[in-house]
Design a protein around this motif. Structure first.
Motif, PDB file in Angstrom:
ATOM      1  N   THR A 117     -25.569  53.592  34.018  1.00 33.97           N
ATOM      2  CA  THR A 117     -26.888  53.045  34.362  1.00 33.97           C
ATOM      3  C   THR A 117     -27.777  54.099  34.999  1.00 33.97           C
ATOM      4  OG1 THR A 117     -25.900  50.863  34.695  1.00 33.97           O
ATOM      5  CG2 THR A 117     -28.069  51.235  35.653  1.00 33.97           C
ATOM      6  N   LEU A 118     -27.220  54.889  35.901  1.00 39.98           N
ATOM      7  CA  LEU A 118     -27.994  55.944  36.547  1.00 39.98           C
ATOM      8  C   LEU A 118     -28.412  57.021  35.550  1.00 39.98           C
ATOM      9  CD1 LEU A 118     -25.996  56.300  39.887  1.00 39.98           C
ATOM     10  CD2 LEU A 118     -28.285  55.362  39.603  1.00 39.98           C
ATOM     11  N   ALA A 119     -27.578  57.293  34.564  1.00 42.69           N
ATOM     12  CA  ALA A 119     -27.956  58.258  33.527  1.00 42.69           C
ATOM     13  C   ALA A 119     -29.160  57.756  32.741  1.00 42.69           C
ATOM     14  CB  ALA A 119     -26.780  58.518  32.596  1.00 42.69           C
ATOM     15  N   ASN A 120     -29.165  56.484  32.397  1.00 40.67           N
ATOM     16  CA  ASN A 120     -30.315  55.909  31.685  1.00 40.67           C
ATOM     17  C   ASN A 120     -31.563  55.909  32.559  1.00 40.67           C
ATOM     18  OD1 ASN A 120     -28.783  55.376  29.380  1.00 40.67           O
ATOM     19  ND2 ASN A 120     -28.128  53.388  30.158  1.00 40.67           N
ATOM     20  N   ILE A 121     -31.383  55.621  33.843  1.00 45.53           N
ATOM     21  CA  ILE A 121     -32.543  55.619  34.760  1.00 45.53           C
ATOM     22  C   ILE A 121     -33.138  57.017  34.876  1.00 45.53           C
ATOM     23  CG2 ILE A 121     -33.202  55.318  37.171  1.00 45.53           C
ATOM     24  CD1 ILE A 121     -31.239  52.993  37.321  1.00 45.53           C
ATOM     25  N   ALA A 122     -32.290  58.035  34.934  1.00 44.06           N
ATOM     26  CA  ALA A 122     -32.789  59.413  35.028  1.00 44.06           C
ATOM     27  C   ALA A 122     -33.616  59.773  33.794  1.00 44.06           C
ATOM     28  CB  ALA A 122     -31.620  60.379  35.187  1.00 44.06           C
ATOM     29  N   ALA A 170     -30.190  65.686  34.219  1.00 40.30           N
ATOM     30  CA  ALA A 170     -29.429  64.793  35.093  1.00 40.30           C
ATOM     31  C   ALA A 170     -28.596  63.805  34.293  1.00 40.30           C
ATOM     32  CB  ALA A 170     -30.389  64.044  36.026  1.00 40.30           C
ATOM     33  N   ALA A 171     -29.131  63.324  33.168  1.00 40.83           N
ATOM     34  CA  ALA A 171     -28.455  62.267  32.402  1.00 40.83           C
ATOM     35  C   ALA A 171     -27.235  62.786  31.653  1.00 40.83           C
ATOM     36  CB  ALA A 171     -29.438  61.629  31.424  1.00 40.83           C
ATOM     37  N   ILE A 172     -27.319  63.989  31.098  1.00 37.11           N
ATOM     38  CA  ILE A 172     -26.220  64.493  30.255  1.00 37.11           C
ATOM     39  C   ILE A 172     -24.904  64.627  31.029  1.00 37.11           C
ATOM     40  CG2 ILE A 172     -25.429  66.511  28.954  1.00 37.11           C
ATOM     41  CD1 ILE A 172     -28.323  66.827  27.970  1.00 37.11           C
ATOM     42  N   PRO A 173     -24.864  65.287  32.193  1.00 37.40           N
ATOM     43  CA  PRO A 173     -23.577  65.349  32.915  1.00 37.40           C
ATOM     44  C   PRO A 173     -23.085  63.984  33.383  1.00 37.40           C
ATOM     45  CG  PRO A 173     -25.343  66.267  34.251  1.00 37.40           C
ATOM     46  CD  PRO A 173     -25.890  66.076  32.886  1.00 37.40           C
ATOM     47  N   LEU A 174     -24.021  63.083  33.730  1.00 35.01           N
ATOM     48  CA  LEU A 174     -23.590  61.747  34.155  1.00 35.01           C
ATOM     49  C   LEU A 174     -22.938  60.994  32.998  1.00 35.01           C
ATOM     50  CD1 LEU A 174     -26.523  60.557  36.462  1.00 35.01           C
ATOM     51  CD2 LEU A 174     -24.318  61.528  37.109  1.00 35.01           C
TER      52      LEU A 174
END
Length: 239
Positions: A117-122, A170-174
Motif C-alpha cells: 500500500t505504501l509503495a502505491n501511495i509513493a 521509493a515504490a520500487i524497493p518497497l
C-alpha cells in the motif's frame, strides 16, 4: 551529496511526504524480515525438541514442551495434544490442528500488506506532485515574456518531474520487499502445514506404542504378584 540535496529541493513540497512514506515502508519491511526470521528459527528449534518425544510416545513431555514454548508450532501442537486427551477419532485431532493452523497463518502476513500500500501511495504522490508542478509551471509561463517562455517551461517541467522520479525510487524497493516478505511467509506457512501432516501421520504409531507400554506395565505387576506353588501342589503335579 549536493546533487541529491538539489534534486530533493527542486522537487517541491511533495518530496517530503514521499520520503516519509519510504521511511515507514522500510521500517515495516525490516521489522517483518526480523520477525519472520526469529519465528522460523524458533519453530525449528521447538520441532527438533518435540519430534523425538512424539516418536517415542512421550505425549506428556511433548505437551509440557508445547505449553512452555512461545513458538507458533507449539501452539498448533498444543491444540492437537490437548484434543487427543478426549478425542475418540483421529478426525477430531485433525480438526483441532487445523484450528490452530488457521489462527497462526494470518500472523505470518501481519502488516505485510502495508508495504504494498505504501509503495502505491509513493507512486501516486509522485504523480500528483508532478501534475501540480505542471499546472503551476503553465500558469507561470502564461504571464511570462514570450522570449523566455521556452526556457522557463522546460525548467519548470524538469523540476515537476522530480516528484515522479522520487515516487518511483521509493515504490520500487518497497515492492521488492513486499514480494520477498510474501515468499518468506508462504515458505513458513508451507512448513507449518507439513508439520501438521507429520503430526497426524505419527498419531497411529504413537497410539500403538502407548498401548504397548500400558499393557507391559499392567502385565508386569501381575506376574510379580503371582503366588509360588506350594509343596503339596508340586507333589500332586509330580504324581
Amino acid at each position: 551529496m549536493e546533487t541529491v540535496v538539489a534534486f530533493f529541493q527542486d522537487g517541491g513540497a511533495f518530496m517530503y511526504p514521499i520520503g516519509l512514506v519510504l521511511v515507514f515502508g522500510l521500517a515495516i519491511s525490516l521489522e517483518r524480515i526480523f520477525s519472520l526470521g526469529t519465528l522460523r528459527s524458533r519453530n525449528d528449534k521447538f520441532w527438533r525438541e518435540v519430534l523425538p518425544r512424539m516418536q517415542q510416545g512421550q505425549l506428556k513431555q511433548a505437551h509440557s514442551l508445547s505449553q512452555e514454548s512461545k513458538s507458533e508450532v507449539a501452539r498448533i501442537i498444543d491444540y492437537g495434544l490437548e484434543r487427543l486427551k478426549t478425542a475418540t477419532r483421529l478426525e477430531e485431532v485433525e480438526m483441532a490442528l487445523e484450528e490452530g493452523l488457521m489462527e497462526v497463518l494470518p500472523q505470518l502476513e501481519k502488516r505485510t500488506q502495508y508495504v504494498a500500500t505504501l509503495a502505491n501511495i509513493a507512486t501516486l504522490l509522485g504523480l500528483l506532485g508532478t501534475i501540480i508542478g505542471l499546472i503551476a509551471a503553465f500558469s507561470a509561463v502564461a504571464n511570462a515574456d514570450p522570449a523566455d517562455k521556452a526556457n522557463l517551461l522546460s525548467a519548470s517541467i524538469s523540476t515537476a518531474m522530480n516528484t515522479t522520479a522520487f515516487g518511483l525510487m521509493a515504490a520500487i524497493p518497497l515492492l521488492l520487499f513486499y514480494a520477498y516478505l510474501q515468499s518468506r511467509a508462504q515458505d513458513i506457512g508451507s512448513s507449518l502445514e507439513m508439520i501438521v501432516v507429520k503430526f497426524v501421520n505419527m498419531l497411529p504409531s504413537v497410539d500403538k506404542l502407548t498401548q504397548q507400554k500400558a499393557q507391559a506395565q499392567s502385565q508386569g505387576p501381575a506376574k510379580a504378584k503371582r503366588p509360588a506353588a506350594s509343596p503339596t501342589e508340586a507333589g500332586n503335579g509330580s504324581n
